[in-house]
Design a protein around this motif. Structure first.
Motif: not given
Lengths: 249, 249
Positions: A124-130, A189-197, A238-246
């Motif tokens: 749903a949040f388009e992770a590139d791999a698991v 809520h304060d985390a800033k996703p990185a270019r590669r997360t 919750i974490a993916l919704s926060r870290f995804s590009r969406f």
């Protein structure tokens, strides 16, 4: 017929239902080996059967035959045996990821429902791999595939090696690790996703190994101190919704 | 013994396992009516049994007796019959909510796993109440209680009336409605929770009624256009983590 007599051999698995069959047929990383269909479902599967390679047998049976083969009442009426062609290692998957990437890393996830739900969220949040450690369960177990609504056949994954080895490989490839734990230092809520997360999730009971957490940045989902922690699949959502590009961050 | 022969009569329900029993004993809104314990679990329940009122029968039985009564293998070894004393209507629950409040509103949730998971999330993020329309299933069904890890016995709820009536009552009490739907106008990441916030969730299949959505502000969780929507329980977790006082917004 028992699932364990089919699966685990040459990457075979069992897929149930039309939605999952559609995902299986659409992804060249997987091959359909055979299809078992309840007679009253056949008419609704004309499109899917046209997509089957000519050498794939399609068995059309009555309900009592299907239930006997499955060993339980098969309400969905569609059972497929599939084979996984994508045998890339976690190292190969990491190399194949785009420059801007989101990886999900799983350690000790032993419940198939949770595994399936995490894959659903990853899709749903388009992770590139698991990337899954060797102590976690198989996302291609029948129930995990079903709960994932087919996402286990969609999001690339590898399941091998220790969690330490996976983390080291990701760090070498420039991934910033975000380990989620109830005792995490920073609020999500304060985390800033990185270019590669890379989002790291552990079991609900034990959590992530302490030795691992000591060397990583840790995050928590702030919540009530008076209640049992969240389900790990919900936490992944919750974490993916926060870290995804969406998320727009 | 069938669950339906016990539940639904005078607010009775079946609770399984030690964690749920602890929640039941701790909440005066519920009463324990009787307890059935596997003989090898008795020693570990000394504290709980001391908390039982003197007139509550505690039956200690062998495994075959318990499995026969339950009708299936009862791995947890602890079965309680409880009674709900809290019979407040949704109107009374709304009146009892604090000035700053978070309510969860459910419409047509028919799956007990989802119902239980939503209660678990409501407890984790300290929602003040769950208001459930008459077409939704019962959160005090055995499986819903188990999946909720006892939260169904913790978060106040009412289950009655139409969704329209619940929404009207909340609006009259100054609640701002946030209806979550894949076609929502605003991203949940841009939503600003109100002093009194009501989060409205519908079924995964049908979603919320169109006639209702036309008159409410709608929100969405931004995600991939290429994949089936999130599970409603996961969506509740994402929305509650954003709207709860723990988010820091």
């Amino acid at each position: 017929m028992r699932e364990r007599d089919i699966v685990g051999r040459e990457g075979r698995f069992i897929a149930e239902g039309k939605v999952v069959l559609n995902v299986l047929l659409a992804n060249p990383a997987f091959a359909l080996e055979s299809l078992l269909v309840l007679e009253n479902r056949l008419a609704g599967l004309t499109g899917q059967i046209k997509l089957c390679p000519a050498d794939v047998p399609v068995y059309c049976v009555a309900r009592d035959v299907m239930d006997t083969i499955a060993g339980f009442p098969m309400h969905r009426g569609i059972l497929a045996v599939g084979r996984r062609n994508d045998r890339r290692s976690s190292e190969e998957l990491i190399l194949a990821m785009p420059d801007k990437a989101l990886a999900v890393v799983l350690c000790g996830i032993s419940n198939h429902d949770n595994m399936g739900s995490i894959f659903r969220n990853a899709a749903a949040f388009e992770a590139d791999a698991v990337l899954i450690d060797e102590t976690s369960c198989d996302p291609l177990y029948r129930k995990a595939i079903r709960v994932s609504v087919g996402a286990a056949l969609k999001v690339p994954f590898a399941r091998e090696g220790s969690i330490e080895a996976i983390v080291t490989r990701l760090q070498s490839a420039g991934f910033e690790m975000f380990a989620l734990t109830p005792s995490g230092m920073t609020s999500i809520h304060d985390a800033k996703p990185a270019r590669r997360t890379a989002l790291l999730l552990g079991t609900e009971g034990e959590g992530l190994p302490k030795s691992l957490l000591e060397n990583l940045q840790t995050f928590k989902i702030p919540m009530s101190a008076n209640f049992d922690s969240l389900n790990v699949a919900t936490a992944s959502g919750i974490a993916l919704s926060r870290f995804s590009r969406f998320s727009g961050f």
